[in-house]
Design a protein around this motif. Structure first.
Motif, PDB file in Angstrom:
ATOM      1  N   GLY A  94      45.057  34.199  34.434  1.00  0.00           N
ATOM      2  CA  GLY A  94      44.031  34.970  35.129  1.00  0.00           C
ATOM      3  C   GLY A  94      44.637  36.077  35.982  1.00  0.00           C
ATOM      4  N   GLY A  95      45.763  35.777  36.635  1.00  0.00           N
ATOM      5  CA  GLY A  95      46.439  36.795  37.436  1.00  0.00           C
ATOM      6  C   GLY A  95      46.870  37.972  36.601  1.00  0.00           C
ATOM      7  N   PHE A  96      47.377  37.699  35.404  1.00  0.00           N
ATOM      8  CA  PHE A  96      47.803  38.779  34.505  1.00  0.00           C
ATOM      9  C   PHE A  96      46.606  39.630  34.095  1.00  0.00           C
ATOM     10  CE2 PHE A  96      48.745  40.160  30.069  1.00  0.00           C
ATOM     11  CZ  PHE A  96      49.758  41.046  30.371  1.00  0.00           C
ATOM     12  N   VAL A  97      45.494  38.984  33.764  1.00  0.00           N
ATOM     13  CA  VAL A  97      44.266  39.723  33.403  1.00  0.00           C
ATOM     14  C   VAL A  97      43.791  40.560  34.592  1.00  0.00           C
ATOM     15  CG1 VAL A  97      41.848  39.487  32.721  1.00  0.00           C
ATOM     16  CG2 VAL A  97      43.581  38.016  31.670  1.00  0.00           C
ATOM     17  N   GLY A  98      43.848  39.975  35.796  1.00  0.00           N
ATOM     18  CA  GLY A  98      43.423  40.693  36.989  1.00  0.00           C
ATOM     19  C   GLY A  98      44.224  41.949  37.240  1.00  0.00           C
ATOM     20  N   VAL A  99      45.532  41.883  37.008  1.00  0.00           N
ATOM     21  CA  VAL A  99      46.382  43.056  37.186  1.00  0.00           C
ATOM     22  C   VAL A  99      45.987  44.154  36.203  1.00  0.00           C
ATOM     23  CG1 VAL A  99      48.728  43.909  36.810  1.00  0.00           C
ATOM     24  CG2 VAL A  99      48.358  41.865  38.174  1.00  0.00           C
ATOM     25  N   LEU A 100      45.684  43.771  34.958  1.00  0.00           N
ATOM     26  CA  LEU A 100      45.350  44.758  33.936  1.00  0.00           C
ATOM     27  C   LEU A 100      44.077  45.528  34.266  1.00  0.00           C
ATOM     28  CD1 LEU A 100      46.184  42.792  30.649  1.00  0.00           C
ATOM     29  CD2 LEU A 100      47.594  44.451  31.871  1.00  0.00           C
ATOM     30  N   ILE A 101      43.121  44.853  34.913  1.00  0.00           N
ATOM     31  CA  ILE A 101      41.862  45.536  35.240  1.00  0.00           C
ATOM     32  C   ILE A 101      41.846  46.068  36.669  1.00  0.00           C
ATOM     33  CG2 ILE A 101      40.582  44.152  33.580  1.00  0.00           C
ATOM     34  CD1 ILE A 101      39.479  42.494  35.836  1.00  0.00           C
ATOM     35  N   GLY A 102      42.755  45.554  37.517  1.00  0.00           N
ATOM     36  CA  GLY A 102      42.738  45.930  38.933  1.00  0.00           C
ATOM     37  C   GLY A 102      43.026  47.396  39.167  1.00  0.00           C
ATOM     38  N   SER A 103      44.058  47.933  38.501  1.00  0.00           N
ATOM     39  CA  SER A 103      44.415  49.331  38.752  1.00  0.00           C
ATOM     40  C   SER A 103      43.338  50.275  38.228  1.00  0.00           C
ATOM     41  CB  SER A 103      45.763  49.650  38.099  1.00  0.00           C
ATOM     42  OG  SER A 103      45.687  49.533  36.694  1.00  0.00           O
ATOM     43  N   THR A 104      42.699  49.922  37.106  1.00  0.00           N
ATOM     44  CA  THR A 104      41.610  50.746  36.573  1.00  0.00           C
ATOM     45  C   THR A 104      40.420  50.756  37.535  1.00  0.00           C
ATOM     46  OG1 THR A 104      42.278  50.203  34.308  1.00  0.00           O
ATOM     47  CG2 THR A 104      40.059  51.100  34.619  1.00  0.00           C
ATOM     48  N   LEU A 105      40.069  49.583  38.062  1.00  0.00           N
ATOM     49  CA  LEU A 105      38.967  49.499  39.018  1.00  0.00           C
ATOM     50  C   LEU A 105      39.280  50.274  40.294  1.00  0.00           C
ATOM     51  CD1 LEU A 105      37.896  45.734  38.742  1.00  0.00           C
ATOM     52  CD2 LEU A 105      36.666  47.739  37.879  1.00  0.00           C
ATOM     53  N   SER A 106      40.559  50.263  40.705  1.00  0.00           N
ATOM     54  CA  SER A 106      40.932  50.944  41.946  1.00  0.00           C
ATOM     55  C   SER A 106      40.748  52.446  41.848  1.00  0.00           C
ATOM     56  CB  SER A 106      42.383  50.621  42.313  1.00  0.00           C
ATOM     57  OG  SER A 106      43.289  51.263  41.436  1.00  0.00           O
ATOM     58  N   VAL A 107      40.817  52.987  40.635  1.00  0.00           N
ATOM     59  CA  VAL A 107      40.582  54.423  40.430  1.00  0.00           C
ATOM     60  C   VAL A 107      39.089  54.720  40.347  1.00  0.00           C
ATOM     61  CG1 VAL A 107      40.960  56.371  38.864  1.00  0.00           C
ATOM     62  CG2 VAL A 107      42.809  54.740  39.297  1.00  0.00           C
ATOM     63  N   LYS A 108      38.329  53.837  39.697  1.00  0.00           N
ATOM     64  CA  LYS A 108      36.898  54.073  39.502  1.00  0.00           C
ATOM     65  C   LYS A 108      36.058  53.708  40.728  1.00  0.00           C
ATOM     66  CE  LYS A 108      36.906  53.597  34.466  1.00  0.00           C
ATOM     67  NZ  LYS A 108      36.326  52.887  33.296  1.00  0.00           N
ATOM     68  N   LEU A 109      36.368  52.558  41.361  1.00  0.00           N
ATOM     69  CA  LEU A 109      35.572  52.069  42.488  1.00  0.00           C
ATOM     70  C   LEU A 109      36.208  52.363  43.839  1.00  0.00           C
ATOM     71  CD1 LEU A 109      34.559  48.525  41.110  1.00  0.00           C
ATOM     72  CD2 LEU A 109      33.319  50.692  40.893  1.00  0.00           C
ATOM     73  N   GLY A 110      37.457  52.808  43.839  1.00  0.00           N
ATOM     74  CA  GLY A 110      38.182  52.967  45.092  1.00  0.00           C
ATOM     75  C   GLY A 110      38.900  51.686  45.469  1.00  0.00           C
ATOM     76  N   ARG A 111      39.829  51.797  46.426  1.00  0.00           N
ATOM     77  CA  ARG A 111      40.609  50.610  46.826  1.00  0.00           C
ATOM     78  C   ARG A 111      39.712  49.579  47.517  1.00  0.00           C
ATOM     79  NH1 ARG A 111      43.298  54.238  43.846  1.00  0.00           N
ATOM     80  NH2 ARG A 111      45.196  55.058  44.797  1.00  0.00           N
ATOM     81  N   ARG A 112      38.967  50.036  48.523  1.00  0.00           N
ATOM     82  CA  ARG A 112      38.094  49.118  49.259  1.00  0.00           C
ATOM     83  C   ARG A 112      36.969  48.590  48.367  1.00  0.00           C
ATOM     84  NH1 ARG A 112      33.618  50.604  53.733  1.00  0.00           N
ATOM     85  NH2 ARG A 112      32.834  51.533  51.818  1.00  0.00           N
ATOM     86  N   GLY A 113      36.392  49.459  47.557  1.00  0.00           N
ATOM     87  CA  GLY A 113      35.320  49.035  46.671  1.00  0.00           C
ATOM     88  C   GLY A 113      35.767  47.963  45.689  1.00  0.00           C
ATOM     89  N   THR A 114      36.994  48.094  45.188  1.00  0.00           N
ATOM     90  CA  THR A 114      37.528  47.089  44.260  1.00  0.00           C
ATOM     91  C   THR A 114      37.737  45.754  44.967  1.00  0.00           C
ATOM     92  OG1 THR A 114      38.638  48.805  42.962  1.00  0.00           O
ATOM     93  CG2 THR A 114      39.435  46.555  42.698  1.00  0.00           C
TER      94      THR A 114
END
Length: 511
Positions: A94-114
């Motif tokens: 799950g941690g590996f999956v989270g990393v793969l989607i985390g950086s993409t979300l941080s660009v789309k939703l922002g750091r705080r939003g993610t």
């Protein structure tokens, strides 16, 4: 030194010197921002890593009883081990999956939003794990652990970015240490909650695992009061007014103008550049050494032997004469030590610098590996050696917390500029979680094959990383992201020039 270079960097140097002189510690507001960010992030990650250890027997009994109820026969020993291993290890997947989607979300939703959105995974995990016993379904437990891992992967990817981007340059290291401090506090809290005096009894294990919802609720309560990352607002979204307001809220009116100029300077250097993908980062020669550095440091964070040391604590404490029923309390002591060193590192990181702490930590860990191997080999020679082994356990944990445990994430933040940072965290996080999974898979076989001599393997890892840091990684304390990038580029040019000179000398010698 060229005049244009002086004109470009002199304001930054003056500002950095003023920041260092005027503020040695984060303000109350920045500390609250750190708490709000980390309580629902790395605190949860550490908590979920350790809290699963206490109810091991109870969960295994639950799996066996559920299997019996479904199929009217007891589960085989190998089947039970497989299911239990799945419950524990799927967290890393799950941690590996989270990393793969985390950086993409941080660009789309922002750091705080993610970070705020990430709490949905934690709340869903708490609900599923809490209902698993009542529903008679160990599958819910497995899915809950998977969701907890996704939550941890996203947090470890996005949280250091947010802390590094909201902090003043002179306090970036101290703020970044929040990631490590809250991770160790989470591990310690999970160990304490698992004691039999609190929730470590059979009737409470579903509630124990579902307590991960508490930090999620705390983050949802406090983090919305703080702004989005100023760097994200200006560089990624072009919102100068929003950036200015965020800086005033975080740094105060007096320091906001200097911080805004710093961000604008970084934005000007990135004109025409978009947020990079991980594969684009691998193809970019200008960040080759930064990328190699974070890959090595994040792999070493899991392969340095700290997990093996925790594996040996039960044996070492038993050999030293500690009663079996008291060993969990001694193990809690190691967690407390790691908390203390993480806090100490946070206090020292802006005084001694990143390079001294992380290289010194790996050097001390290398020495501990050798001493621990010797004391384990001589356990039966004298009654003093078991106590020396206990000392080595605590010394190793203290050394890890003093540098490698906390500075690694700080460097991952500082070695890249805004357009490269999300992709860098995706790569670093992927390496970290895959190394975590690898050591969990391979470590038992290493122990069977080498026994206590396995720590000589970790000695090679720790000593090699220490040498690399001393030779190839510059100090990043009190430097802007642009300055750090420029220093790496100069270093790369010098290395390239050195290689060309060597090739020229070789050709001339051959003639």
């Amino acid at each position: 030194m060229p005049k244009d270079y002086v004109d470009e960097y002199e304001p930054l140097l003056i500002k950095g010197a003023k920041d260092l002189k005027s503020s040695k510690f984060p303000s109350k507001l920045l500390l609250l921002a750190m708490f709000s960010t980390c309580i629902g992030g790395t605190f949860q990650c550490g908590y979920n890593i350790s809290v699963i250890n206490a109810p091991t027997k109870y969960v295994q009994d639950f799996i066996n009883a559920t299997w019996m109820e479904r199929y009217q026969t007891s589960i085989s020993e190998n089947g039970l081990i497989l299911l239990w291993s799945t419950v524990v290890s799927i967290f890393t997947l799950g941690g590996f999956v989270g990393v793969l989607i985390g950086s993409t979300l941080s660009v789309k939703l922002g750091r705080r939003g993610t970070l705020l959105t990430n709490n949905t995974f934690s709340l869903a995990a708490a609900l599923l794990m809490g209902l698993s016993a009542a529903a008679g379904s160990f599958e819910l437990l497995i899915i809950g652990r998977l969701l907890s891992g996704i939550n941890a992967g996203i947090a470890l990817c996005v949280e250091p970015m947010y802390l590094g981007e909201i902090a003043p340059t002179a306090l970036r290291g101290a703020m970044g240490m929040g990631t490590s401090i809250f991770l160790t506090v989470g591990i310690f809290s999970g160990q304490v909650m698992g004691l039999k005096e609190i929730m470590g009894i059979e009737e409470y294990w579903p509630f124990l695992l579902s307590t991960t919802c508490i930090p999620a609720f705390l983050q949802l309560l406090f983090l919305p009061w703080f702004p989005e990352s100023p760097r994200y607002l200006l560089i990624d979204k072009g919102d100068e007014e929003g950036c200015r307001k965020a800086l005033i809220q975080l740094h105060g009116v007096a320091d906001s103008d200097g911080a805004l100029q710093d961000i604008k300077r970084e934005k000007n250097n990135l004109v025409g550049f978009k947020a990079k993908k991980p594969w684009e980062l691998f193809a970019d020669r200008s960040v080759r050494w930064q990328l190699l550095t974070i890959i090595l440091l994040n792999a070493a964070q899991q392969l340095n032997g700290v997990n093996a040391m925790y594996f040996y604590t039960h044996y070492v404490f038993q050999q030293s004469g500690i009663p079996v029923d008291k060993i969990p309390y001694a193990t809690v002591g190691t967690g407390a030590c790691e908390c203390i060193t993480a806090l100490t590192c946070g206090l020292l990181v802006e005084r001694l610098g990143r390079k001294v702490l992380i290289s010194g930590g790996y050097i001390l860990m290398s020495i501990c590996c050798v001493l621990f191997t010797l004391t384990l080999a001589l356990q039966d020679v004298s009654p003093v050696f078991p106590y020396l082994s206990v000392s080595c356990v605590f010394a190793f944990v203290l050394s890890f917390g003093l540098g490698p445990g906390g500075v690694t994430n700080i460097l991952t933040t500082e070695l890249f500029t805004q357009t490269s940072r999300p992709a860098a965290f995706m790569i670093a996080g992927s390496v970290n979680w895959l190394s975590f999974f690898f050591i969990g898979l391979v470590f038992p076989f290493i122990v069977i094959g080498l026994q206590h001599y396995c720590f000589l393997v970790f000695f090679v890892v720790c000593s090699s990383v220490a040498v690399y840091i001393l030779m190839a990684v510059p100090e990043t304390k009190n430097k802007s992201f642009v300055e750090i990038q420029h220093e790496f580029q100069l270093s790369s040019k010098k290395k390239a020039a050195g290689t060309d000179e060597a090739e020229t000398l070789l050709i001339s010698s051959s003639f």
